[in-house]
Motif scaffolding. Structure first.
Motif, short mmCIF file in Angstrom:
data_model
loop_
_atom_site.label_atom_id
_atom_site.label_comp_id
_atom_site.label_asym_id
_atom_site.label_seq_id
_atom_site.Cartn_x
_atom_site.Cartn_y
_atom_site.Cartn_z
N ILE A 192 0.84 -1.19 0.00
CA ILE A 192 0.00 0.00 0.00
C ILE A 192 0.88 1.25 0.00
O ILE A 192 1.72 1.42 0.88
CB ILE A 192 -0.92 0.00 1.23
N TYR A 197 -2.39 3.85 10.81
CA TYR A 197 -2.91 2.71 10.05
C TYR A 197 -2.19 1.42 10.46
O TYR A 197 -2.82 0.36 10.62
CB TYR A 197 -2.78 2.98 8.55
N ARG A 209 1.56 -6.82 5.36
CA ARG A 209 1.33 -5.54 4.68
C ARG A 209 2.66 -4.82 4.56
O ARG A 209 3.44 -4.79 5.51
CB ARG A 209 0.40 -4.64 5.48
N THR A 256 -2.28 -0.92 -3.88
CA THR A 256 -3.27 0.11 -3.57
C THR A 256 -2.53 1.42 -3.30
O THR A 256 -1.61 1.45 -2.49
CB THR A 256 -4.09 -0.27 -2.31
N VAL A 298 -2.75 5.27 -2.04
CA VAL A 298 -3.52 6.22 -1.26
C VAL A 298 -2.93 7.61 -1.45
O VAL A 298 -1.73 7.81 -1.21
CB VAL A 298 -3.50 5.86 0.24
N SER A 346 -9.02 1.83 6.81
CA SER A 346 -8.63 0.43 6.78
C SER A 346 -9.64 -0.40 5.99
O SER A 346 -9.27 -1.24 5.16
CB SER A 346 -8.53 -0.07 8.22
N ILE A 352 -9.32 0.36 2.22
CA ILE A 352 -8.12 -0.25 1.64
C ILE A 352 -8.36 -1.73 1.38
O ILE A 352 -8.05 -2.26 0.31
CB ILE A 352 -6.89 -0.03 2.56
N HIS A 404 -10.66 -2.17 -1.57
CA HIS A 404 -9.97 -1.99 -2.85
C HIS A 404 -9.20 -3.25 -3.22
O HIS A 404 -9.25 -3.70 -4.36
CB HIS A 404 -9.02 -0.79 -2.81
N ARG A 405 -8.53 -3.79 -2.24
CA ARG A 405 -7.76 -5.00 -2.50
C ARG A 405 -8.67 -6.15 -2.96
O ARG A 405 -8.38 -6.85 -3.93
CB ARG A 405 -6.99 -5.38 -1.23
#
Ligand SMILES: Nc1nc2c(ncn2[C@@H]2O[C@H](COP(=O)(O)OP(=O)(O)O)[C@@H](O)[C@H]2O)c(=O)[nH]1
Ligand SMILES: [Mg+2]
Lengths: 143, 325
Positions: B54, B71, B146, B167, B169, B242, B245, B248-249
């Motif tokens: 990310i 996060y 992650r 992803t 941001v 969170s 995200i 999106h994944r």
């Protein structure tokens, strides 16, 4: 292997341990070492020995540079050294600055702490010391 | 050690079993690049693909580091192992760098489920260092769930991160005309998700409205980026971030986009490595430099284009046929 190949940047972790809220000195040294071509990781105020050691390991630092004002040097520095040794990172040079009595300097040196610079030391001198010492340590390192 | 196993391989094995000193050494090798890392990369690559990568980009001071810490702490509640890569610029004059993102991530330092690594851009532009992806590969291979990547954040077109991350941001703040700047910098196209941070400040609605407007213009029919408001300093909105995200994944995995992106990423990587290897070979030693000087030395000034054509012919890369008038 050239221990000071410019591709292998010297990495210095600069931290300000203790409770007082001033990090001007640490920031000046951090900027000075950057200007001397080093990669300086600045971690900020209120760092404990444990945090300093863990951050230095994660960053694969060659050097830990500590700004010490509080007079806690005789406990803090040996503790950082001991933790680094315990975690298999005894190769990391510990140096720093502050007002430290000569007797203490001798004592700390015996424990394997590097040179500690008095206030107002020229940054070129500190940078030269670090370069020299890191060169030696890298050359001596077996992995 | 008298073992004949290369040190990189040893570091990898030790890192896999939780040795943080070995992991740090391996990361340094990845960061440096070169043959020693190339040697060990296939086995690192074999362990890749599990981690969710990310990227966080946006203007300086937007709160990226603070947000990354918040996060990461949120992910830790779910027992996810979190690696952080934060990139700061190298001074083009001295080659030195001041890497300061850790200042805002002190709460991660002593957590054995976190590993934070600062990187200097080392002459690379686009928001990352040349080898940031390789460093992410290492984290992925040794079992981090992650990998959070914070870009340099100098407000330039930091779109490299979109190539390195699953992803992306984009972090903006109220009251600075960020949305317009971000659009100019090409960030709108790479954003999978927007964060309007510092939502405790006035002007949040305005940025959100600006973003909504710009997003209307995005006609690609892809996943419409969510806009999340956060106060990174006190954790407000981080649970929502969170969730978005993860969403999106999941969307990318289900739609096949994740695989497409990763394939494109691999191809791009081959192109870049190839380019670099060819450049290195071309300029190895002083031969080419001398030849360039020589070719330019003539009684009349010569066009660089003519010189290049001559050099390419010498290298056998273009044919020597003479052009017809
Ligand atoms: N008011 C407010 N300040 C914040 C917030 N998040 C971060 N900051 C502050 O913004 C400044 C820059 O944050 P930092 O994370 O270093 O930004 P970066 O340069 O994008 O990484 C710091 O002083 C933070 O404390 C927030 O949500 N609200
Ligand atoms: Mg930052």
């Amino acid at each position: 292997m050239d221990p000071l190949d410019p591709q292998d940047k010297i990495r210095v972790l600069v931290a300000k341990p203790g409770l007082d809220g001033h990090d001007r000195g640490a920031k000046v040294v951090a900027a000075g070492l950057r200007d001397a071509g080093m990669e300086v990781i600045y971690t900020g105020l209120h760092q404990t020995a444990e945090m300093i050691v863990e951050a230095a390991i994660q960053e694969d630092a060659d050097v830990v540079g500590l700004s010490i004002l509080s007079g806690a040097h005789m406990t803090l520095l040996p503790k950082v050294k001991r933790l680094l040794d315990e975690k298999g990172a005894g190769h990391i040079l510990i140096t720093g600055g502050g007002i430290i009595p000569d007797d203490d300097l001798v004592e700390l040196e015996k424990l394997g702490i590097g040179h500690l610079f008095g206030p107002g030391t020229a940054l070129e001198r500190i940078a030269a010391y670090i370069r020299d010492e890191v060169g030696k340590r890298r050359a001596a390192r077996v992995e | 050690m008298t073992s004949t196993i290369p040190r990189a391989k040893q570091w990898q094995q030790r890192a896999q079993s939780g040795d943080r000193v070995a992991l740090a050494r391996l990361l340094t090798l990845a960061e440096r690049g070169g043959d020693e890392f190339a040697e060990v990369h296939p086995s690192i690559h074999a362990g890749n693909g599990r981690a969710h990568r990310i990227g966080f980009t946006g203007p300086p001071g937007a709160g990226k580091s603070t947000l990354v810490e918040a996060y990461a702490l949120e992910l830790r509640k779910r027992a996810q192992r979190v690696a952080v890569i934060c990139v700061d610029p190298t001074s083009p004059f001295t080659g030195g760098a001041l890497l300061g993102d850790r200042v805002r991530m002190n709460r991660l330092t002593l957590d054995p489920g976190c590993f934070v690594r600062s990187m200097a851009s080392r002459g690379w532009f686009g928001g990352l260092a040349r080898t940031s992806e390789d460093v992410a590969d290492v984290f992925d291979a040794v079992g981090y769930d992650r990998v959070l990547i914070e870009t340099v954040g100098v407000g330039q077109s930091e779109i490299d991160v979109a190539r390195a991350a699953d992803t992306t941001v984009v972090v903006l703040v109220p009251g600075t005309g960020d949305a317009v700047q971000a659009m100019k910098a090409g960030l709108m196209e790479v954003a999978d998700l927007f964060v309007v941070n510092k939502a405790d400040r006035p002007g949040v609605e305005r940025v959100v409205a600006e973003l909504e407007e710009v997003l209307q213009l995005r006609a690609d029919g892809a996943h419409k980026p969510a806009i999340v408001q956060t106060v990174a300093m006190n954790g407000e909105g981080i649970d929502e971030l969170s969730r978005c995200i993860d969403e999106h994944r999941e969307h990318c995995a289900a739609s096949g986009q994740l695989a497409t992106r990763r394939a494109a990423r691999a191809a791009e990587k081959v192109r870049r490595l190839l380019e670099q290897a060819l450049r290195d070979r071309l300029f190895a030693g002083k031969g080419m430099e001398r030849r360039i000087e020589e070719a330019l030395q003539s009684s009349e000034p010569r066009s660089p284009y003519a010189v290049v054509r001559e050099l390419l012919q010498e290298l056998g890369l273009v044919s020597k046929e003479t052009r017809k008038p």
